[in-house]
Design a protein around this motif. Structure first.
Motif, short mmCIF file in Angstrom:
data_model
loop_
_atom_site.label_atom_id
_atom_site.label_comp_id
_atom_site.label_asym_id
_atom_site.label_seq_id
_atom_site.Cartn_x
_atom_site.Cartn_y
_atom_site.Cartn_z
N ASN A 1 0.82 -1.40 0.07
CA ASN A 1 0.05 0.03 -0.16
C ASN A 1 0.93 1.40 0.12
O ASN A 1 0.64 2.25 -0.53
N GLU A 2 1.96 1.39 0.54
CA GLU A 2 2.97 2.17 0.78
C GLU A 2 3.29 2.65 -0.61
O GLU A 2 3.40 3.85 -1.32
N ILE A 3 4.07 1.70 -1.20
CA ILE A 3 4.53 1.96 -2.52
C ILE A 3 3.38 2.08 -3.83
O ILE A 3 3.88 2.86 -4.79
N LEU A 4 2.45 1.75 -3.49
CA LEU A 4 1.12 1.87 -4.33
C LEU A 4 0.75 3.18 -4.33
O LEU A 4 0.73 4.10 -5.39
N GLN A 5 0.80 3.88 -3.14
CA GLN A 5 0.35 5.23 -2.98
C GLN A 5 1.24 6.27 -3.49
O GLN A 5 0.70 7.29 -3.88
N ARG A 6 2.31 5.93 -3.53
CA ARG A 6 3.30 6.78 -3.93
C ARG A 6 4.13 6.74 -5.19
O ARG A 6 4.46 7.53 -5.80
N HIS A 7 3.92 5.58 -5.76
CA HIS A 7 4.49 5.28 -6.92
C HIS A 7 3.62 4.37 -7.95
O HIS A 7 4.46 4.20 -9.01
N GLY A 8 2.61 3.89 -7.48
CA GLY A 8 1.93 3.30 -8.50
C GLY A 8 2.15 1.79 -8.63
O GLY A 8 1.75 1.14 -9.52
N VAL A 9 3.11 1.28 -7.86
CA VAL A 9 3.46 -0.09 -7.83
C VAL A 9 2.45 -1.02 -7.59
O VAL A 9 1.59 -0.63 -6.43
N PRO A 10 2.09 -2.15 -8.56
CA PRO A 10 0.95 -2.75 -8.43
C PRO A 10 0.89 -3.66 -7.21
O PRO A 10 1.93 -3.75 -6.35
N LEU A 11 -0.43 -3.99 -6.77
CA LEU A 11 -0.75 -4.75 -5.71
C LEU A 11 -0.82 -6.23 -6.10
O LEU A 11 -1.51 -6.58 -6.84
#
Ligand code: BF8
Ligand code: SF4
Length: 672
Positions: free
Chosen positions: A323-333
């Protein structure tokens, strides 16, 4: 010698009963066909203890465990149950409950402390890897720590040097864990009446570590034996989490790595790519994963991956690091908590990198069956199995550590078996919401606050706000509760704020797209979402980011028209599938902040009805919020909606909603 029966079949989970998600079911089946057990199977063979799950088993001293289950002929007026020392069921359940709070508050807050330490390293310019990114947010939070943002020079007020501000904020923040006097600075961010309530109740946290330590002391054999007094300390520690450790974790991460803004991405096991090097990041602290994100984009390393025959590097995440790297970089879940073993079972994961919290030890056993390198990175979170690689991460060598991990994954790509099976399921998503972006989307053009959101709540298009958060729990069908609760809420015009694994579940289900509004929402909420272009479910980040929800609620109060404190708002909280001690800490700080909060799955105090009633009823008189439990997801949602309606009525805005509904009916009649 006893004969071993050869026809004994190990009982396994029925994939259809285990999850509502097709990709998950497919991977459970695959694991079973390979003879690899997962949490879903272990749930079938390992039954929970019927006394422990009532919260009334005490093992706080060597005379126990003293087990006090509810008897069939339980009679509250004549409850004589007691442990060797005489501890009652209420005392035992309360002690266990607040020890859960201590565990949860410790986990969130220690995460926050690590971030504060890295922040200070950055402020001191001791690290090449970390630099302050969001100065705007730095200036926003500085006053709460009593850090001046201006200086006077020769009678003129000048902006203060940003590096100086950062340094002082870092030092002041770190003091919050152990300062000898005073109270936590961030408590003053709450609406004034709420702060006053805490003050009156005597639960203002002094410093974070102290409140957690005091729980351990008070719950030691023979200390605090009054469930109300125990809960007072539980509340104090929980507030130290929500308005302390978690809130500082969120803020300092934002200042270091950037405040999230809406972005697009994808979710579910289908984000793994057969022709790419797959690195899955799992855990909670974004400090290392931020570096891995940077390294995975480094042209030199992408070229290295290509030299090994891969088309590139695919990063994805599990649990709250995701969730952290999704929120800031769009890295998929890649998936929720319960899908961690399943990611490895695809055979496509070249490295799984874990930090702290929610990591199954069984990952090591599953990784052993494939080529997957399982890498632990945190000094406080190691595993005993010998196939686990430990690369201890250190902020002073962050870039080197991250590069080493990415290279290890790339080198491992060529070791993949031919047995890769990746489910095709993945959903598009819009994530990256926060206090600031809600203001941007739902603020007023002129007022710049939460005016539009409030306006739409007052006029009834939005019935209320539901904060649906928390884990998966293998004891209940994966994602079923999450999705049913959220769908019922948005169908009834309740806008949903989500974090944690609920956010991932909603992502997988396609609820994080603006398009889903038309399909799943009631007419009022659908209209707002379509006009503004937002999903009906706003992903606010990881579990420490529940602090964003507290601050969003505070902004709603400030924008006016909906009462003077959080408990006045037409809002409710929910954790349909919780399992973590962190969820109990979150639940308590949310309740103590004035929010009616319903938990699903199980509740850990059922063996002590008097104490449970204290949580479910008495809390409301003290804080305006209270706990509740409901396993059935639709009933669960309706408990929230009924509470929201009662709050609307108390605010005198219930009529407005009826008018809106009439308008819609009229419109439908006209269209027909
Ligand atoms: O901190 S929601 S299962 S991942 S504990 Fe764990 Fe629960 Fe998921 Fe995040 Ni939160
Ligand atoms: Fe039993 Fe009391 Fe010891 Fe708990 S503290 S194990 S109830 S004797």
């Amino acid at each position: 010698m006893a004969e071993v029966k050869s026809d004994v079949k190990v009982k396994v989970a029925n994939p259809q009963d285990a999850s509502i998600d097709a990709a998950t079911q497919m991977m459970i089946r695959r694991a079973q066909s390979l003879g690899i057990d997962t949490c879903f199977d272990r749930n079938v063979t390992l039954k929970p203890c019927n006394i422990g799950n009532q919260g009334t088993c005490c093992k706080n001293c060597g005379m126990g465990p003293c087990r006090l289950p509810l008897t069939k002929d339980y009679d509250e007026a004549n409850d004589t149950r007691k442990g060797i020392c005489g501890a009652t069921a209420n005392t035992i359940a309360a002690r266990n409950f607040i020890r859960m709070i201590a565990g949860g508050a410790a986990a969130h807050s220690d995460h926050g402390r690590n971030v504060a330490e890295v922040f200070l390293t950055a402020a001191r310019k001791e690290s090449e890897a970390y630099q302050i990114k969001d100065f705007k947010k730095l200036l926003e939070i500085a006053p709460y720590f009593n850090v001046a943002t201006t200086v006077e020079k020769d009678g003129a007020v000048l902006d203060r040097d940003l590096d100086e501000i950062a340094l002082e904020v870092g030092e002041k923040a770190l003091e919050e864990w152990g300062k000898p006097e005073g109270e936590l600075h961030y408590l003053k961010r709450a609406p004034k009446p709420l702060y006053d309530t805490w003050k009156k109740a005597g639960v203002l946290p002094r410093n974070i570590d102290r409140e957690i330590v005091e729980i351990m002391h008070r719950t030691h054999m023979g200390v605090d034996q009054d469930y109300k007094n125990l809960m007072k300390q539980g509340t104090r520690a929980a507030l130290a989490d929500g308005w302390g450790g978690s809130m500082m974790a969120t803020d300092l991460q934002d200042v270091l790595f950037g405040t999230p803004y809406p972005l697009t991405s994808e979710a579910n096991l289908g984000v793994l790519k057969e022709d790419h090097v797959n690195i899955v990041i799992h855990g909670h602290e974004p400090v290392l994963s931020e570096m891995i994100v940077a390294m995975a984009q480094k042209p030199e390393l992408v070229a290295y991956a290509k030299s090994k025959g891969a088309k590139g590097i695919q990063l994805s995440g599990i649990c709250c690091t995701a969730n952290e790297i999704l929120q800031r970089h769009g890295v998929p879940l890649c998936g929720t908590f319960l899908q961690q073993e399943l990611a490895v079972i695809t055979g496509a994961v070249d490295a799984m990198v874990v930090d702290v919290q929610c990591i199954f030890q069984n990952l090591a056993n599953v990784a052993k069956c494939f080529h997957t390198k399982l890498i632990t990175t945190h000094p406080i979170a190691r595993m005993e199995q010998d196939n686990v690689i430990h690369i201890e991460f250190d902020e002073h060598h962050a870039i080197e550590d991250a590069e080493r991990i990415v290279r290890m994954a790339i080198d491992n790509f060529t070791n993949r078996g031919s047995d890769v099976i990746i489910p095709r399921q993945k959903s598009p998503i819009v994530a990256g919401f926060g206090v600031e972006s809600i203001e941007y989307h739902l603020g007023g053009t002129f007022r710049g606050t939460y005016y539009t959101l409030n306006d739409n709540i007052i006029n009834g298009r939005i019935r209320g706000i539901g904060a649906v958060v928390g884990c998966n729990n293998a004891r209940v069908k994966h994602n079923e509760g999450h999705i049913a609760v959220v769908k019922e809420l948005i169908k009834n015009d309740v806008i949903v704020l989500t974090t944690g694994c609920n956010g991932i579940a909603c992502a997988m289900e396609g609820l994080l797209t603006p398009e889903s509004a038309k399909v799943f929402c009631g007419p009022g909420l659908a209209e707002v979402c379509e006009t503004v272009g937002i999903p009906p479910v706003l992903h606010m980040g990881s579990c420490v980011d529940n602090s964003r929800i507290l601050l969003a609620a505070t902004e709603v109060v400030k924008a006016g028209g909906l009462g003077t404190t959080i408990s006045d708002l037409p809002a409710a909280g929910s954790a349909p599938e919780w399992m973590s001690e962190k969820a109990i800490s979150i639940g308590q700080y949310v309740v103590a902040s004035g929010v009616y909060t319903v938990f699903g799955a199980v509740f850990p105090t059922t063996g002590a009805p008097v104490f449970q009633r204290y949580l479910f009823e008495e809390m409301e008189k003290m804080y305006g919020g209270m706990w509740d439990f409901e396993a059935d997801p639709v009933k669960h949602a309706w408990k929230m909606i009924n509470h929201i309606d009662a709050k609307r009525k108390a605010l005198g805005i219930d009529q407005a909603r009826e008018r809106v509904m009439m308008d819609f009916a009229d419109r439908q009649a006209l269209e027909a």
